[in-house]
Design an enzyme around this catalytic site. Structure first.
Site, PDB file in Angstrom:
ATOM      1  N   SER A 139      96.799  86.746  60.796  1.00  0.00           N
ATOM      2  CA  SER A 139      96.755  85.696  59.658  1.00  0.00           C
ATOM      3  C   SER A 139      98.364  85.229  59.758  1.00  0.00           C
ATOM      4  O   SER A 139      99.289  85.948  59.577  1.00  0.00           O
ATOM      5  CB  SER A 139      96.353  85.928  58.519  1.00  0.00           C
ATOM      6  N   GLY A 140      98.410  84.064  59.606  1.00  0.00           N
ATOM      7  CA  GLY A 140      99.664  83.318  59.428  1.00  0.00           C
ATOM      8  C   GLY A 140     100.704  83.134  60.422  1.00  0.00           C
ATOM      9  O   GLY A 140     101.716  82.218  60.773  1.00  0.00           O
ATOM     10  N   ASP A 185      94.829  75.566  55.300  1.00  0.00           N
ATOM     11  CA  ASP A 185      94.935  76.810  55.164  1.00  0.00           C
ATOM     12  C   ASP A 185      96.567  76.868  55.799  1.00  0.00           C
ATOM     13  O   ASP A 185      96.798  77.425  56.835  1.00  0.00           O
ATOM     14  CB  ASP A 185      94.067  77.673  56.109  1.00  0.00           C
ATOM     15  N   HIS A 205      96.302  81.368  52.703  1.00  0.00           N
ATOM     16  CA  HIS A 205      95.586  82.426  52.383  1.00  0.00           C
ATOM     17  C   HIS A 205      96.191  83.689  52.345  1.00  0.00           C
ATOM     18  O   HIS A 205      95.817  84.871  51.755  1.00  0.00           O
ATOM     19  CB  HIS A 205      94.009  82.733  53.225  1.00  0.00           C
TER      20      HIS A 205
END
Ligand code: NAG
Ligand code: NAG
Ligand code: NAG
Length: 317
Positions: free
Chosen positions: A221-222, A125, A78
Protein backbone atom coordinates in the site's frame (compact mmCIF):
# COMPACT_ATOMS: atom_id res chain seq x y z
CA UNK A 1 30.08 31.39 -6.26
CA UNK A 2 30.81 30.73 -9.92
CA UNK A 3 27.43 29.06 -10.13
CA UNK A 4 25.65 32.40 -10.37
CA UNK A 5 25.89 33.37 -14.04
CA UNK A 6 25.45 29.82 -15.27
CA UNK A 7 22.36 29.41 -13.16
CA UNK A 8 20.97 32.56 -14.66
CA UNK A 9 21.54 31.22 -18.16
CA UNK A 10 19.89 27.94 -17.30
CA UNK A 11 16.98 29.66 -15.67
CA UNK A 12 16.42 31.68 -18.81
CA UNK A 13 16.29 28.51 -20.86
CA UNK A 14 13.88 26.98 -18.35
CA UNK A 15 11.04 28.98 -19.83
CA UNK A 16 11.40 27.50 -23.28
CA UNK A 17 11.87 23.85 -22.35
CA UNK A 18 10.68 23.76 -18.79
CA UNK A 19 9.34 20.23 -18.96
CA UNK A 20 12.60 18.78 -20.17
CA UNK A 21 14.87 20.72 -17.82
CA UNK A 22 12.71 20.10 -14.79
CA UNK A 23 12.36 16.42 -15.33
CA UNK A 24 16.12 15.97 -15.73
CA UNK A 25 16.18 15.57 -11.96
CA UNK A 26 13.44 12.98 -11.64
CA UNK A 27 12.74 9.43 -12.71
CA UNK A 28 16.41 8.48 -13.01
CA UNK A 29 17.13 4.99 -11.83
CA UNK A 30 20.76 4.35 -10.91
CA UNK A 31 20.49 0.82 -12.29
CA UNK A 32 20.14 0.14 -16.00
CA UNK A 33 16.75 -1.20 -17.01
CA UNK A 34 18.08 -4.43 -18.43
CA UNK A 35 20.19 -5.47 -15.49
CA UNK A 36 18.94 -7.15 -12.36
CA UNK A 37 15.24 -6.82 -13.10
CA UNK A 38 13.65 -10.23 -12.90
CA UNK A 39 10.01 -11.08 -13.46
CA UNK A 40 8.29 -11.92 -10.21
CA UNK A 41 9.08 -10.66 -6.74
CA UNK A 42 12.78 -10.13 -6.39
CA UNK A 43 15.06 -8.06 -4.12
CA UNK A 44 15.86 -4.70 -5.70
CA UNK A 45 19.33 -3.34 -6.23
CA UNK A 46 20.57 -0.24 -4.44
CA UNK A 47 19.67 2.87 -6.40
CA UNK A 48 17.23 1.09 -8.70
CA UNK A 49 14.20 2.87 -7.21
CA UNK A 50 15.64 5.95 -5.47
CA UNK A 51 12.17 7.49 -4.91
CA UNK A 52 10.98 4.55 -2.81
CA UNK A 53 9.99 5.74 0.65
CA UNK A 54 8.95 3.96 3.81
CA UNK A 55 6.15 5.57 5.80
CA UNK A 56 6.40 4.72 9.50
CA UNK A 57 3.85 5.22 12.21
CA UNK A 58 5.66 5.47 15.53
CA UNK A 59 8.69 3.93 13.80
CA UNK A 60 6.82 0.91 12.44
CA UNK A 61 6.68 0.53 8.67
CA UNK A 62 3.04 0.91 7.59
CA UNK A 63 3.15 1.85 3.91
CA UNK A 64 5.31 2.57 0.93
CA UNK A 65 5.48 5.94 -0.78
CA UNK A 66 7.29 7.78 -3.54
CA UNK A 67 9.36 10.94 -3.28
CA UNK A 68 7.97 13.35 -5.90
CA UNK A 69 10.00 16.44 -4.96
CA UNK A 70 12.58 17.24 -2.33
CA UNK A 71 9.85 17.82 0.25
CA UNK A 72 6.87 15.71 -0.76
CA UNK A 73 6.03 12.01 -0.70
CA UNK A 74 3.03 10.57 -2.53
CA UNK A 75 1.25 7.67 -0.85
CA UNK A 76 -2.24 6.24 -0.28
CA UNK A 77 -4.89 7.85 1.90
CA UNK A 78 -5.83 4.57 3.59
CA UNK A 79 -2.33 4.48 5.13
CA UNK A 80 -3.60 7.08 7.60
CA UNK A 81 -6.62 5.19 8.87
CA UNK A 82 -5.10 4.88 12.36
CA UNK A 83 -4.11 8.50 12.80
CA UNK A 84 -3.99 11.79 10.92
CA UNK A 85 -1.60 13.35 13.41
CA UNK A 86 1.59 14.31 11.55
CA UNK A 87 3.70 13.81 14.68
CA UNK A 88 2.89 10.10 14.60
CA UNK A 89 4.68 9.61 11.28
CA UNK A 90 8.22 9.40 9.95
CA UNK A 91 9.56 8.99 6.42
CA UNK A 92 12.65 6.95 5.60
CA UNK A 93 14.34 7.62 2.25
CA UNK A 94 17.17 5.91 0.37
CA UNK A 95 16.95 2.68 2.31
CA UNK A 96 16.97 -0.74 0.73
CA UNK A 97 16.00 -2.57 3.88
CA UNK A 98 13.54 -1.85 6.66
CA UNK A 99 15.77 -0.73 9.49
CA UNK A 100 15.47 1.34 12.61
CA UNK A 101 17.94 3.81 11.17
CA UNK A 102 17.91 7.08 13.12
CA UNK A 103 18.14 9.00 9.83
CA UNK A 104 14.55 9.80 8.97
CA UNK A 105 12.38 12.80 8.24
CA UNK A 106 9.58 14.02 10.44
CA UNK A 107 6.31 15.06 8.83
CA UNK A 108 5.05 18.64 8.60
CA UNK A 109 1.63 17.89 7.19
CA UNK A 110 -0.52 15.15 5.70
CA UNK A 111 -2.97 16.01 2.92
CA UNK A 112 -5.64 13.53 1.89
CA UNK A 113 -7.51 14.17 -1.33
CA UNK A 114 -10.79 13.08 0.22
CA UNK A 115 -10.11 14.61 3.63
CA UNK A 116 -10.28 11.32 5.48
CA UNK A 117 -9.23 7.74 4.69
CA UNK A 118 -12.02 5.68 3.10
CA UNK A 119 -12.51 1.90 3.07
CA UNK A 120 -10.67 -0.10 0.35
CA UNK A 121 -12.21 0.42 -3.07
CA UNK A 122 -13.31 4.01 -2.56
CA UNK A 123 -12.26 6.84 -4.83
CA UNK A 124 -9.46 9.25 -4.02
CA UNK A 125 -7.12 6.86 -2.22
CA UNK A 126 -4.20 9.26 -2.46
CA UNK A 127 -2.27 11.39 0.03
CA UNK A 128 0.58 13.85 0.11
CA UNK A 129 3.07 13.93 2.96
CA UNK A 130 5.22 17.00 3.42
CA UNK A 131 8.59 16.44 5.05
CA UNK A 132 9.51 18.84 7.82
CA UNK A 133 12.80 19.58 6.07
CA UNK A 134 13.82 19.08 2.45
CA UNK A 135 15.32 15.71 1.64
CA UNK A 136 19.00 15.57 0.92
CA UNK A 137 19.06 14.33 -2.67
CA UNK A 138 21.75 11.85 -3.64
CA UNK A 139 22.31 8.88 -5.87
CA UNK A 140 20.03 6.90 -3.54
CA UNK A 141 17.39 9.58 -2.97
CA UNK A 142 15.80 11.05 -6.10
CA UNK A 143 12.23 11.95 -6.99
CA UNK A 144 10.05 10.07 -9.45
CA UNK A 145 8.50 12.03 -12.35
CA UNK A 146 4.78 12.64 -12.38
CA UNK A 147 2.89 12.10 -15.62
CA UNK A 148 0.76 14.79 -17.18
CA UNK A 149 -2.95 14.74 -16.40
CA UNK A 150 -3.68 13.56 -19.95
CA UNK A 151 -1.32 10.57 -19.74
CA UNK A 152 -2.79 7.13 -20.39
CA UNK A 153 -1.23 3.79 -19.58
CA UNK A 154 -2.44 1.24 -22.06
CA UNK A 155 -3.24 -2.43 -21.48
CA UNK A 156 -0.20 -4.67 -21.79
CA UNK A 157 2.25 -1.91 -20.90
CA UNK A 158 4.97 -3.26 -18.62
CA UNK A 159 5.51 -1.39 -15.38
CA UNK A 160 7.09 -2.08 -11.99
CA UNK A 161 5.85 -2.04 -8.47
CA UNK A 162 8.14 -1.93 -5.46
CA UNK A 163 7.70 -2.28 -1.75
CA UNK A 164 8.29 -4.10 1.49
CA UNK A 165 4.88 -5.77 1.49
CA UNK A 166 3.99 -9.44 1.76
CA UNK A 167 5.83 -11.64 -0.70
CA UNK A 168 2.83 -13.97 -0.96
CA UNK A 169 -0.64 -14.05 0.48
CA UNK A 170 -0.27 -14.52 4.23
CA UNK A 171 3.51 -14.36 4.04
CA UNK A 172 5.13 -11.22 5.43
CA UNK A 173 8.46 -10.19 3.96
CA UNK A 174 11.13 -12.22 5.78
CA UNK A 175 14.33 -10.71 7.19
CA UNK A 176 16.46 -8.94 6.07
CA UNK A 177 13.40 -7.04 4.80
CA UNK A 178 14.88 -6.13 1.42
CA UNK A 179 12.91 -3.95 -0.93
CA UNK A 180 11.11 -6.13 -3.48
CA UNK A 181 10.43 -5.30 -7.11
CA UNK A 182 7.99 -7.00 -9.45
CA UNK A 183 7.11 -6.45 -13.07
CA UNK A 184 3.41 -6.12 -13.86
CA UNK A 185 1.30 -5.42 -16.96
CA UNK A 186 -1.43 -2.83 -17.13
CA UNK A 187 -4.81 -4.57 -17.41
CA UNK A 188 -7.66 -3.31 -19.59
CA UNK A 189 -10.12 -1.38 -17.41
CA UNK A 190 -13.22 -3.17 -18.73
CA UNK A 191 -11.61 -6.55 -18.16
CA UNK A 192 -10.66 -5.46 -14.65
CA UNK A 193 -14.23 -4.25 -13.97
CA UNK A 194 -15.49 -7.65 -15.03
CA UNK A 195 -12.88 -9.45 -12.93
CA UNK A 196 -14.10 -7.57 -9.88
CA UNK A 197 -17.80 -7.78 -10.76
CA UNK A 198 -19.77 -9.40 -7.94
CA UNK A 199 -16.78 -9.34 -5.61
CA UNK A 200 -17.78 -6.30 -3.60
CA UNK A 201 -15.04 -4.18 -5.13
CA UNK A 202 -15.78 -1.57 -7.75
CA UNK A 203 -13.22 -0.29 -10.24
CA UNK A 204 -13.66 3.48 -10.41
CA UNK A 205 -12.49 5.88 -13.08
CA UNK A 206 -9.60 7.06 -10.88
CA UNK A 207 -8.16 3.56 -10.64
CA UNK A 208 -5.70 1.54 -12.68
CA UNK A 209 -5.36 -2.25 -12.72
CA UNK A 210 -2.15 -4.21 -13.21
CA UNK A 211 -1.29 -7.86 -12.93
CA UNK A 212 2.09 -9.51 -12.72
CA UNK A 213 3.34 -12.18 -15.03
CA UNK A 214 4.73 -13.66 -11.81
CA UNK A 215 2.52 -14.27 -8.80
CA UNK A 216 4.11 -11.86 -6.37
CA UNK A 217 1.85 -10.37 -3.76
CA UNK A 218 1.14 -6.71 -4.10
CA UNK A 219 0.37 -5.85 -0.50
CA UNK A 220 2.52 -2.77 -0.66
CA UNK A 221 0.00 0.00 0.00
CA UNK A 222 1.02 3.52 -0.86
CA UNK A 223 3.98 2.36 -2.93
CA UNK A 224 4.57 3.46 -6.49
CA UNK A 225 3.68 1.75 -9.76
CA UNK A 226 6.20 3.17 -12.22
CA UNK A 227 6.58 2.87 -15.98
CA UNK A 228 9.57 3.80 -18.10
CA UNK A 229 8.84 6.15 -21.00
CA UNK A 230 11.73 7.32 -23.18
CA UNK A 231 14.24 6.38 -20.49
CA UNK A 232 12.45 8.32 -17.74
CA UNK A 233 10.45 6.66 -14.97
CA UNK A 234 6.94 8.02 -14.44
CA UNK A 235 4.60 7.18 -11.58
CA UNK A 236 1.42 5.71 -13.05
CA UNK A 237 -0.24 4.55 -9.85
CA UNK A 238 -0.27 4.29 -6.07
CA UNK A 239 -0.78 0.80 -4.64
CA UNK A 240 -4.34 0.91 -3.34
CA UNK A 241 -6.27 -2.35 -3.01
CA UNK A 242 -7.06 -5.75 -4.50
CA UNK A 243 -8.59 -9.06 -3.55
CA UNK A 244 -5.86 -11.18 -2.03
CA UNK A 245 -2.58 -11.00 -3.86
CA UNK A 246 -1.49 -12.68 -7.05
CA UNK A 247 -4.83 -14.49 -7.42
CA UNK A 248 -5.88 -15.24 -10.99
CA UNK A 249 -8.29 -12.66 -12.39
CA UNK A 250 -7.78 -10.38 -9.39
CA UNK A 251 -5.41 -7.70 -10.63
CA UNK A 252 -3.85 -5.24 -8.21
CA UNK A 253 -5.74 -1.96 -8.14
CA UNK A 254 -3.89 1.34 -8.05
CA UNK A 255 -4.93 4.96 -7.68
CA UNK A 256 -4.43 6.53 -11.10
CA UNK A 257 -1.84 9.29 -10.66
CA UNK A 258 -2.76 11.37 -13.78
CA UNK A 259 -6.25 11.81 -12.26
CA UNK A 260 -4.67 13.65 -9.29
CA UNK A 261 -1.64 15.33 -10.79
CA UNK A 262 -3.33 18.75 -10.87
CA UNK A 263 -4.36 18.38 -7.23
CA UNK A 264 -0.76 17.45 -6.38
CA UNK A 265 0.71 20.43 -8.20
CA UNK A 266 -1.82 22.76 -6.62
CA UNK A 267 -0.88 21.73 -3.10
CA UNK A 268 2.85 21.75 -3.64
CA UNK A 269 2.63 25.23 -5.14
CA UNK A 270 0.29 26.44 -2.40
CA UNK A 271 2.66 25.21 0.30
CA UNK A 272 5.56 26.92 -1.39
CA UNK A 273 3.74 30.22 -1.76
CA UNK A 274 2.67 30.27 1.85
CA UNK A 275 6.39 30.16 2.67
CA UNK A 276 6.28 26.75 4.31
CA UNK A 277 8.99 25.30 2.15
CA UNK A 278 12.48 26.42 3.15
CA UNK A 279 15.12 26.72 0.48
CA UNK A 280 16.21 23.17 -0.22
CA UNK A 281 19.84 22.26 0.00
CA UNK A 282 21.17 19.78 -2.51
CA UNK A 283 24.35 17.84 -1.88
CA UNK A 284 25.36 15.10 -4.21
CA UNK A 285 28.87 14.01 -4.94
CA UNK A 286 27.95 11.11 -7.15
CA UNK A 287 25.96 12.67 -9.95
CA UNK A 288 27.41 14.18 -13.08
CA UNK A 289 28.27 17.85 -12.71
CA UNK A 290 25.68 19.10 -15.15
CA UNK A 291 22.92 17.24 -13.42
CA UNK A 292 23.99 18.67 -10.07
CA UNK A 293 24.09 22.13 -11.57
CA UNK A 294 20.62 21.78 -13.02
CA UNK A 295 19.16 20.52 -9.77
CA UNK A 296 20.83 23.29 -7.78
CA UNK A 297 19.57 25.94 -10.14
CA UNK A 298 16.08 24.57 -10.18
CA UNK A 299 15.96 24.30 -6.41
CA UNK A 300 17.53 27.69 -5.84
CA UNK A 301 14.83 29.08 -8.07
CA UNK A 302 12.37 27.34 -5.75
CA UNK A 303 11.10 25.35 -8.65
CA UNK A 304 11.39 21.94 -7.07
CA UNK A 305 8.24 20.75 -8.80
CA UNK A 306 9.22 17.91 -11.07
CA UNK A 307 7.15 17.50 -14.19
CA UNK A 308 6.86 14.73 -16.68
CA UNK A 309 8.11 14.98 -20.23
CA UNK A 310 5.75 16.94 -22.35
CA UNK A 311 5.33 14.16 -24.87
CA UNK A 312 2.01 12.44 -24.13
CA UNK A 313 2.25 8.82 -23.13
CA UNK A 314 -0.10 7.81 -25.89
CA UNK A 315 2.60 8.31 -28.50
CA UNK A 316 5.51 6.15 -29.61
CA UNK A 317 6.30 3.29 -27.27
C1 NAG B 1 -0.38 14.64 17.97
O1 NAG B 1 0.53 13.83 18.66
C2 NAG B 1 1.38 14.53 19.57
C3 NAG B 1 2.42 13.58 20.10
O2 NAG B 1 1.91 12.29 20.30
C4 NAG B 1 0.49 15.12 20.68
O3 NAG B 1 1.29 15.87 21.58
C5 NAG B 1 -0.54 16.05 20.04
O4 NAG B 1 -1.43 16.52 21.04
C6 NAG B 1 -1.32 15.29 18.98
N1 NAG B 1 -2.18 16.24 18.29
C7 NAG B 1 -3.46 16.00 18.07
C8 NAG B 1 -4.21 17.03 17.32
O5 NAG B 1 -4.00 14.99 18.47
C1 NAG C 1 10.30 20.73 12.22
O1 NAG C 1 11.51 21.45 12.18
C2 NAG C 1 11.59 22.52 13.10
C3 NAG C 1 12.92 23.21 12.88
O2 NAG C 1 13.18 23.39 11.54
C4 NAG C 1 11.47 21.99 14.52
O3 NAG C 1 11.47 23.05 15.42
C5 NAG C 1 10.18 21.23 14.66
O4 NAG C 1 10.11 20.61 15.91
C6 NAG C 1 10.10 20.13 13.59
N1 NAG C 1 8.82 19.47 13.65
C7 NAG C 1 8.72 18.17 13.73
C8 NAG C 1 7.33 17.62 13.75
O5 NAG C 1 9.69 17.44 13.78
C1 NAG D 1 -21.73 -7.89 -13.65
O1 NAG D 1 -22.50 -9.06 -13.50
C2 NAG D 1 -23.87 -8.90 -13.79
C3 NAG D 1 -24.58 -10.20 -13.58
O2 NAG D 1 -24.08 -10.87 -12.46
C4 NAG D 1 -24.06 -8.43 -15.23
O3 NAG D 1 -25.43 -8.18 -15.49
C5 NAG D 1 -23.25 -7.17 -15.47
O4 NAG D 1 -23.32 -6.79 -16.81
C6 NAG D 1 -21.80 -7.40 -15.07
N1 NAG D 1 -21.05 -6.15 -15.21
C7 NAG D 1 -19.89 -6.10 -15.81
C8 NAG D 1 -19.20 -4.79 -15.83
O5 NAG D 1 -19.39 -7.08 -16.32
Amino acid sequence: MALGPRCLLLLLTLHGISGKVLHAGCGQSQVSATWGRIVGGHPAQAGAWPWQSSLRRRNVHVCGGALISSQWVLTAAHCFSESLNASDYQIHLGELRITLSPRFYTVRQILLYSGRPGPPGTRGDIALVQLNTSALLSRWVLPICLPEDSATFWPGMRCWVTGWGYTQEGEPLPPPYSLQEVEVSIVDMEACRQDYNNTGGTIQSDMLCAQGPGDACQDNSGGPLVCQVDGIWLQAGVVSWGEGCGRPNRPGVYTLVPAYVNWIHLHILAARESGLAPLPLVASFFLPGLFLLLISCVLVAKCSLYRAPSSPLTSDL
